[in-house]
Scaffold this motif. Structure first.
Motif, PDB file in Angstrom:
ATOM      1  N   LEU A  46       8.373 -16.193  -5.009  1.00 26.93           N
ATOM      2  CA  LEU A  46       9.510 -16.276  -5.925  1.00 26.93           C
ATOM      3  C   LEU A  46      10.013 -14.877  -6.285  1.00 26.93           C
ATOM      4  N   ALA A  47       9.084 -13.978  -6.596  1.00 23.89           N
ATOM      5  CA  ALA A  47       9.483 -12.608  -6.926  1.00 23.89           C
ATOM      6  C   ALA A  47      10.148 -11.940  -5.740  1.00 23.89           C
ATOM      7  N   ARG A  48       9.628 -12.177  -4.540  1.00 22.81           N
ATOM      8  CA  ARG A  48      10.211 -11.572  -3.337  1.00 22.81           C
ATOM      9  C   ARG A  48      11.655 -12.031  -3.140  1.00 22.81           C
ATOM     10  N   SER A  49      11.913 -13.320  -3.346  1.00 19.75           N
ATOM     11  CA  SER A  49      13.276 -13.831  -3.214  1.00 19.75           C
ATOM     12  C   SER A  49      14.186 -13.242  -4.281  1.00 19.75           C
ATOM     13  N   ALA A  50      13.657 -13.093  -5.508  1.00 21.16           N
ATOM     14  CA  ALA A  50      14.465 -12.533  -6.594  1.00 21.16           C
ATOM     15  C   ALA A  50      14.771 -11.063  -6.350  1.00 21.16           C
ATOM     16  N   LEU A  51      13.824 -10.315  -5.839  1.00 16.90           N
ATOM     17  CA  LEU A  51      14.044  -8.901  -5.536  1.00 16.90           C
ATOM     18  C   LEU A  51      15.090  -8.729  -4.444  1.00 16.90           C
ATOM     19  N   THR A  52      15.043  -9.620  -3.458  1.00 13.29           N
ATOM     20  CA  THR A  52      16.053  -9.589  -2.399  1.00 13.29           C
ATOM     21  C   THR A  52      17.435  -9.878  -2.964  1.00 13.29           C
ATOM     22  N   LEU A  53      17.533 -10.903  -3.804  1.00 13.03           N
ATOM     23  CA  LEU A  53      18.812 -11.291  -4.384  1.00 13.03           C
ATOM     24  C   LEU A  53      19.355 -10.211  -5.310  1.00 13.03           C
ATOM     25  N   ALA A  54      18.447  -9.480  -5.982  1.00 15.06           N
ATOM     26  CA  ALA A  54      18.864  -8.420  -6.892  1.00 15.06           C
ATOM     27  C   ALA A  54      19.298  -7.156  -6.164  1.00 15.06           C
ATOM     28  N   GLY A  55      19.166  -7.137  -4.851  1.00 11.01           N
ATOM     29  CA  GLY A  55      19.668  -6.018  -4.067  1.00 11.01           C
ATOM     30  C   GLY A  55      18.726  -4.845  -3.926  1.00 11.01           C
ATOM     31  N   LEU A  56      17.423  -5.043  -4.170  1.00 12.10           N
ATOM     32  CA  LEU A  56      16.482  -3.958  -3.950  1.00 12.10           C
ATOM     33  C   LEU A  56      16.161  -3.833  -2.462  1.00 12.10           C
ATOM     34  N   ASP A  57      15.729  -2.666  -2.061  1.00 14.13           N
ATOM     35  CA  ASP A  57      15.409  -2.391  -0.662  1.00 14.13           C
ATOM     36  C   ASP A  57      13.897  -2.306  -0.473  1.00 14.13           C
ATOM     37  N   ILE A  58      13.418  -2.728   0.686  1.00 17.79           N
ATOM     38  CA  ILE A  58      12.002  -2.587   1.024  1.00 17.79           C
ATOM     39  C   ILE A  58      11.766  -1.173   1.534  1.00 17.79           C
ATOM     40  N   ALA A  59      10.905  -0.439   0.828  1.00 15.56           N
ATOM     41  CA  ALA A  59      10.590   0.935   1.216  1.00 15.56           C
ATOM     42  C   ALA A  59       9.323   1.011   2.049  1.00 15.56           C
ATOM     43  N   ALA A  60       8.431   0.029   1.903  1.00 11.58           N
ATOM     44  CA  ALA A  60       7.179   0.036   2.660  1.00 11.58           C
ATOM     45  C   ALA A  60       6.641  -1.381   2.745  1.00 11.58           C
ATOM     46  N   ARG A  61       5.984  -1.664   3.847  1.00 13.47           N
ATOM     47  CA  ARG A  61       5.274  -2.932   4.034  1.00 13.47           C
ATOM     48  C   ARG A  61       3.780  -2.620   4.198  1.00 13.47           C
ATOM     49  N   PHE A  62       2.957  -3.354   3.497  1.00 16.05           N
ATOM     50  CA  PHE A  62       1.516  -3.096   3.504  1.00 16.05           C
ATOM     51  C   PHE A  62       0.838  -4.054   4.480  1.00 16.05           C
ATOM     52  N   HIS A  63       0.057  -3.463   5.378  1.00 17.02           N
ATOM     53  CA  HIS A  63      -0.571  -4.236   6.441  1.00 17.02           C
ATOM     54  C   HIS A  63      -2.089  -4.010   6.452  1.00 17.02           C
ATOM     55  N   ARG A  64      -2.766  -4.932   7.133  1.00 16.24           N
ATOM     56  CA  ARG A  64      -4.158  -4.737   7.509  1.00 16.24           C
ATOM     57  C   ARG A  64      -4.169  -4.298   8.966  1.00 16.24           C
ATOM     58  N   TYR A  65      -5.007  -3.308   9.266  1.00 15.43           N
ATOM     59  CA  TYR A  65      -5.093  -2.754  10.617  1.00 15.43           C
ATOM     60  C   TYR A  65      -6.497  -2.972  11.161  1.00 15.43           C
ATOM     61  N   VAL A  66      -6.580  -3.262  12.450  1.00 16.37           N
ATOM     62  CA  VAL A  66      -7.878  -3.498  13.090  1.00 16.37           C
ATOM     63  C   VAL A  66      -7.961  -2.635  14.344  1.00 16.37           C
ATOM     64  N   LEU A  67      -9.072  -1.898  14.458  1.00 20.68           N
ATOM     65  CA  LEU A  67      -9.336  -1.059  15.629  1.00 20.68           C
ATOM     66  C   LEU A  67     -10.578  -1.578  16.334  1.00 20.68           C
ATOM     67  N   PRO A  68     -10.468  -2.133  17.548  1.00 14.76           N
ATOM     68  CA  PRO A  68     -11.655  -2.562  18.289  1.00 14.76           C
ATOM     69  C   PRO A  68     -12.519  -1.343  18.637  1.00 14.76           C
ATOM     70  N   LEU A  69     -13.847  -1.524  18.584  1.00 16.19           N
ATOM     71  CA  LEU A  69     -14.760  -0.401  18.806  1.00 16.19           C
ATOM     72  C   LEU A  69     -15.565  -0.543  20.083  1.00 16.19           C
ATOM     73  N   GLY A  70     -15.255  -1.538  20.879  1.00 15.07           N
ATOM     74  CA  GLY A  70     -16.017  -1.748  22.111  1.00 15.07           C
ATOM     75  C   GLY A  70     -15.704  -0.722  23.175  1.00 15.07           C
TER      76      GLY A  70
END
Length: 282
Positions: free
Chosen positions: A258-282
């Motif tokens: 709900l907050a994400r939809s409201a932020l989009t409607l209010a005209g804010l911009d996405i400055a960063a997206r937070f991800h999980r990263y995985v590095l295989p070690l084999g």
């Protein structure tokens, strides 16, 4: 001067490094800042120093399936975080990128030596964690949050909000804050039938930056996206009118649909997206 890495498997190392960081921040003490996780075991901690001064560290833990996870602390940014009272989302410097990349590479090496199958970590895609993922060949496994921004001086009411709840129907309160040192502004949409507002939005202001963490700063009893978007717009308007020195509003939104939809409607911009990263070690 090059970074020197230290490896320590003692369970008290995290607390020792946190105390050292507290001294750098001018604080009397800090608790061990690694998150508690009863389902994982400590592998060890890789610390980085430059000229003997602590630059950061990565605590490595693993689960029963042999998967390692690194929690990375960059000392200079964490000191700023203590002073701001919230996460510091300023752009990473080349120095920070080098430290974080070196720590994650060191954590990967130690995890590989320990016989673990993969190493994971988290962070913004445009931050040092995301840049390290690209440099080391890790893959993204999920997006768990976003950082939104708006500049009060240039923000205008989006057309979609002109027919929504008027921006002048909110209640506003501004108070001084001692921890962190700055101000707090709260805006609220009043209810027509009770004393409790249907939605409130609180932001902390330190210097020229206003910051909202949706988890603590946004409370709502309604499902009307346009009303919530109007409340966000009202906050930006109040910052513009009451605190003209504020140059940017940053909103951290961890998977609140709900907050994400409201932020989009209010005209804010996405400055960063937070991800999980995985590095295989084999």
């Amino acid at each position: 001067m090059d970074l020197a890495l230290e490896w320590d498997r003692h369970p008290g190392t995290g607390l020792r490094l946190a105390c050292e960081l507290a001294g750098m921040a001018g604080e009397p003490e800090l608790e061990d800042i690694a998150p508690a996780d009863g389902d994982s075991e400590l592998v060890g901690i890789v610390a980085a120093r430059r000229g003997g001064e602590l630059a950061g560290w990565a605590e490595i833990r693993h689960d029963r399936a042999g998967r390692a996870r690194a929690e990375v602390v960059y000392a200079a940014r964490y000191v700023r975080r203590i002073r701001l009272g919230h996460h510091d989302f300023e752009a990473a410097t080349g120095e920070e990128e080098a430290v974080v990349r070196t720590l994650i590479a060191g954590a990967a090496q130690q995890s590989r030596v320990a016989g673990l199958c993969q190493l994971s970590w988290e962070g913004p895609d445009v931050g040092p964690e995301g840049l390290a993922a690209v440099a080391l060949g890790a893959r993204m496994t999920g997006e768990y949050a976003r950082l939104w921004t708006a500049e009060p001086r240039s923000w205008t009411v989006p057309p979609a909000l002109h027919s929504a709840c008027p921006l002048d129907c909110v209640l506003q309160a501004l108070a001084e804050s001692a921890d962190p040192l700055g101000q707090v502004m709260v805006v609220a949409l009043p209810s027509t039938d009770t004393l409790n507002p249907v939605a409130t939005l609180a932001t902390t202001i330190v210097g020229s930056e206003a910051y909202v963490d949706v988890r603590q700063g946004l409370s709502y009893r309604i499902g009307d996206i346009r009303m919530l978007a109007s409340l966000i717009g009202a906050l930006i308007g109040e910052l513009h009118d009451e605190l003209p020195h504020v140059l940017v509003l940053r909103v951290f939104e961890p998977d609140d649909t709900l907050a994400r939809s409201a932020l989009t409607l209010a005209g804010l911009d996405i400055a960063a997206r937070f991800h999980r990263y995985v590095l295989p070690l084999g």
